[in-house]
Design an enzyme around this catalytic site. Structure first.
Site, PDB file in Angstrom:
ATOM      1  N   GLY A  17      21.257   7.977   4.494  1.00  0.00           N
ATOM      2  CA  GLY A  17      21.093   9.176   5.337  1.00  0.00           C
ATOM      3  C   GLY A  17      22.197  10.186   5.065  1.00  0.00           C
ATOM      4  O   GLY A  17      23.329   9.801   4.786  1.00  0.00           O
ATOM      5  N   ARG A  79      16.834   6.542   0.027  1.00  0.00           N
ATOM      6  CA  ARG A  79      17.213   5.226   0.547  1.00  0.00           C
ATOM      7  C   ARG A  79      16.783   4.122  -0.418  1.00  0.00           C
ATOM      8  O   ARG A  79      16.597   2.975  -0.014  1.00  0.00           O
ATOM      9  CB  ARG A  79      16.600   5.018   1.929  1.00  0.00           C
ATOM     10  CG  ARG A  79      17.218   5.900   3.015  1.00  0.00           C
ATOM     11  CD  ARG A  79      16.963   5.337   4.389  1.00  0.00           C
ATOM     12  NE  ARG A  79      17.467   6.180   5.452  1.00  0.00           N
ATOM     13  CZ  ARG A  79      18.704   6.110   5.937  1.00  0.00           C
ATOM     14  NH1 ARG A  79      19.570   5.275   5.418  1.00  0.00           N
ATOM     15  NH2 ARG A  79      19.073   6.896   6.934  1.00  0.00           N
ATOM     16  N   ASP A 139      27.545   7.461  11.969  1.00  0.00           N
ATOM     17  CA  ASP A 139      27.632   6.274  12.839  1.00  0.00           C
ATOM     18  C   ASP A 139      29.032   5.661  12.875  1.00  0.00           C
ATOM     19  O   ASP A 139      29.334   4.864  13.765  1.00  0.00           O
ATOM     20  CB  ASP A 139      26.639   5.208  12.370  1.00  0.00           C
ATOM     21  CG  ASP A 139      25.199   5.644  12.523  1.00  0.00           C
ATOM     22  OD1 ASP A 139      24.946   6.552  13.337  1.00  0.00           O
ATOM     23  OD2 ASP A 139      24.335   5.083  11.823  1.00  0.00           O
ATOM     24  N   HIS A 183      21.945   2.986  15.500  1.00  0.00           N
ATOM     25  CA  HIS A 183      21.061   1.832  15.657  1.00  0.00           C
ATOM     26  C   HIS A 183      21.828   0.568  16.002  1.00  0.00           C
ATOM     27  O   HIS A 183      21.396  -0.239  16.810  1.00  0.00           O
ATOM     28  CB  HIS A 183      20.248   1.613  14.367  1.00  0.00           C
ATOM     29  CG  HIS A 183      18.894   2.224  14.455  1.00  0.00           C
ATOM     30  ND1 HIS A 183      18.368   3.040  13.483  1.00  0.00           N
ATOM     31  CD2 HIS A 183      17.951   2.144  15.416  1.00  0.00           C
ATOM     32  CE1 HIS A 183      17.171   3.439  13.858  1.00  0.00           C
ATOM     33  NE2 HIS A 183      16.897   2.904  15.022  1.00  0.00           N
ATOM     34  N   GLN A 269      22.157  15.994  15.112  1.00  0.00           N
ATOM     35  CA  GLN A 269      23.477  15.341  15.016  1.00  0.00           C
ATOM     36  C   GLN A 269      23.958  15.190  13.578  1.00  0.00           C
ATOM     37  O   GLN A 269      25.132  14.982  13.322  1.00  0.00           O
ATOM     38  CB  GLN A 269      23.424  13.939  15.645  1.00  0.00           C
ATOM     39  CG  GLN A 269      23.239  13.957  17.131  1.00  0.00           C
ATOM     40  CD  GLN A 269      22.749  12.613  17.669  1.00  0.00           C
ATOM     41  OE1 GLN A 269      23.540  11.794  18.085  1.00  0.00           O
ATOM     42  NE2 GLN A 269      21.436  12.389  17.638  1.00  0.00           N
TER      43      GLN A 269
HETATM   44  O1  F6P Z   1      22.918   8.406   9.465  1.00  0.00           O
HETATM   45  C1  F6P Z   1      22.853   7.293  10.304  1.00  0.00           C
HETATM   46  C2  F6P Z   1      21.612   7.362  11.102  1.00  0.00           C
HETATM   47  O2  F6P Z   1      21.593   8.617  11.648  1.00  0.00           O
HETATM   48  C3  F6P Z   1      21.416   6.359  12.220  1.00  0.00           C
HETATM   49  O3  F6P Z   1      22.122   6.608  13.390  1.00  0.00           O
HETATM   50  C4  F6P Z   1      19.940   6.420  12.413  1.00  0.00           C
HETATM   51  O4  F6P Z   1      19.464   5.315  13.043  1.00  0.00           O
HETATM   52  C5  F6P Z   1      19.443   6.551  11.024  1.00  0.00           C
HETATM   53  O5  F6P Z   1      20.459   7.195  10.300  1.00  0.00           O
HETATM   54  C6  F6P Z   1      18.122   7.237  10.904  1.00  0.00           C
HETATM   55  O6  F6P Z   1      17.989   7.908   9.692  1.00  0.00           O
HETATM   56  P1  F6P Z   1      16.673   8.036   8.814  1.00  0.00           P
HETATM   57  O7  F6P Z   1      15.575   8.470   9.718  1.00  0.00           O
HETATM   58  O8  F6P Z   1      17.044   9.038   7.782  1.00  0.00           O
HETATM   59  O9  F6P Z   1      16.400   6.685   8.234  1.00  0.00           O
END
Ligand code: F6P
Length: 346
Positions: A17, A79, A139, A183, A269
Site C-alpha cells: 500500500g 501487492r 500503520d 488491520h 489517511q
Molecule cells: O497501508 C496500510 C493499510 O492502510 C492498512 O491499514 C489497511 O488495512 C490496508 O493498508 C488496506 O489497503 P489496500 O486496500 O490497499 O489493500
C-alpha cells in the site's frame, strides 16, 4: 565522489500500500546515489511486477526534482508476492526476478515497503540479491524500527478529522464513532485518538467489551458531558461482514439509546503530501540506504533507533509485526486521564 561506487546500478521499487513520504524516500535514495556516489538509479515500475516484466527507467537528477512534497509513489506500486506461484502459469516469480535483476545489471536493489514487502526482501536477500529494505506504512507496524514514514502524516490527517467531529458532536449532543486504518496494529488509532481528545479508544491489541464501553458513555452523559468521541481501529474484533465503526455505533445505540453516528475515514489517511517530519524521516532513510550500499552492506532494513538512523538484518524483521504493547506508556497515561479502552470499568 568515490571511484569505487561510480557507475554502480541501484534499482529502487515501491511495493504494498502507498503512503505519504515514498517519493521523498525515492528522492533521498536517488540524489544521494547520483550526487555523492556517482551511481546510476533505476526506477522499477509497480513493485515486484516491474522486475517480473522488466518495466523500468533510469532516473536522472532532473527527474528527482520537485517530488519531495508529492503523495503516492511516482514508481507505482502493487501487492504482487513473488514467492507465491503465479495463479496462471504456476511459476514461482522469484526465479524470474533473480534472472531479470542480473539481466538489468543491478548491483543492488532498494525495496520500499511494509511488513509483507520486508518479508519478500528478506527472502530475496537470502537467495543472494543485494537488497536494502526501507520501512514505510501509515500503520507503523514494521518490526525492527521505532517508526515508519507515512505514520506521522496519517496521524495528522486522522487527528484533524477527529478535531472536526468535536464541533458537530457538541452541536447535536451525539456520540461520534470514527474508524481509522490498522488491520493488525492500533498505533494510528492510539496516537490520533489521544491527539484528537478521544474518550474511547479501541485497538486490536486490547480486547474490549461493548458493555463496558456503553456503561462508560452513559456515565459521561449523566455527568453532563454533552457528547463523546469513540475512535476505533478497523481491525478490532467484530462480527464478519460489518465495519468496526458500524458494529460499535450500532452496539452503542442498542445498549444506551444515545444518538450515535459513524464515520469511516478510509483512504484519505494514506493520501496527499507528507508532513515535514515524514519528509525528513524518508529522506534520512533513503540517504542511509545508499550509504549502506556504498559500504557493500546488504540484507539489511534501514531503521530508526531512538535518534539514530541505523539498520537491522532483514531476516530478523521479515514476517514479524510491531504491535502496540497493551501496557504502552501512552495507554497507561491515557487510562489515568479517564480514557476508556473498553476493557476495564472506569
Ligand atoms: O497501508 C496500510 C493499510 O492502510 C492498512 O491499514 C489497511 O488495512 C490496508 O493498508 C488496506 O489497503 P489496500 O486496500 O490497499 O489493500
Amino acid at each position: 565522489m568515490s571511484l569505487a561506487t561510480r557507475g554502480m546500478k541501484v534499482g529502487i521499487l515501491t511495493a504494498g500500500g502507498d503512503c505519504p513520504g515514498i517519493n521523498a524516500a525515492i528522492r533521498g535514495v536517488g540524489k544521494t546515489a547520483i550526487i555523492e556516489y556517482g551511481m546510476k538509479v533505476i526506477g522499477i515500475s509497480s513493485g515486484f511486477r516491474g522486475l517480473i516484466e522488466k518495466e523500468y527507467i533510469e532516473l536522472d537528477e532532473t527527474q528527482l526534482s520537485g517530488m519531495l512534497t508529492l503523495g503516492g509513489t511516482i514508481l507505482g506500486t502493487s501487492r504482487d508476492k513473488p514467492f507465491k506461484n503465479d495463479p496462471v502459469t504456476g511459476e514461482n516469480m522469484s526465479k524470474i526476478i533473480k534472472k531479470n535483476y542480473k539481466e538489468i545489471g543491478l548491483d543492488a536493489l532498494v525495496v520500499i515497503g511494509g511488513n509483507g514487502t520486508q518479508k519478500t526482501a528478506a527472502k530475496l536477500a537470502a537467495e543472494g540479491l543485494n537488497i536494502i529494505g526501507l520501512p514505510k506504512t501509515i500503520d507503523n507496524d514494521v518490526y525492527g524500527t521505532d517508526v515508519t514514514f507515512g505514520f506521522d502524516t496519517a496521524v495528522s490527517i486522522a487527528t484533524e478529522a477527529i478535531d472536526r467531529l468535536h464541533s458537530t458532536a457538541n452541536s447535536h449532543k451525539r456520540i461520534m464513532v470514527i474508524e481509522l486504518m490498522g488491520h493488525n496494529a492500533g498505533w494510528l488509532t492510539l496516537y490520533s485518538g489521544v491527539a484528537g481528545g478521544g474518550d474511547v479508544i479501541l485497538i486490536p491489541e486490547i480486547p474490549y467489551d461493548m458493555d463496558i464501553v456503553a456503561r462508560y458513555l452513559e456515565k459521561r452523559s449523566k455527568n453532563k458531558k454533552p457528547y463523546s468521541i469513540v475512535v476505533v481501529a478497523e481491525g478490532i474484533a467484530k462480527p464478519k461482514g460489518t465495519s468496526a465503526a458500524s458494529f460499535v455505533a450500532q452496539s452503542i445505540k442498542e445498549k444506551t439509546g444515545l444518538e450515535t453516528r459513524e464515520t469511516i475515514l478510509g483512504y484519505v489517511q494514506r493520501g496527499g503530501s507528507p508532513t515535514p517530519m515524514d519528509r525528513i524521516l524518508a529522506t534520512r532513510y533513503g540517504a542511509h540506504a545508499v550509504e549502506l550500499i556504498a559500504e557493500g552492506k546488504f540484507g539489511l532494513m534501514v531503521c530508526k533507533d531512538g535518534e539514530t538512523i541505523t539498520s537491522v538484518p532483514l531476516d530478523q524483521v521479515g514476517g514479524k509485526l510491531k504491535l502496540v504493547p497493551p501496557d504502552h506508556s501512552i495507554v497507561k497515561k491515557s487510562r489515568k486521564m479517564g480514557i476508556c479502552f473498553g476493557d476495564k470499568k472506569i
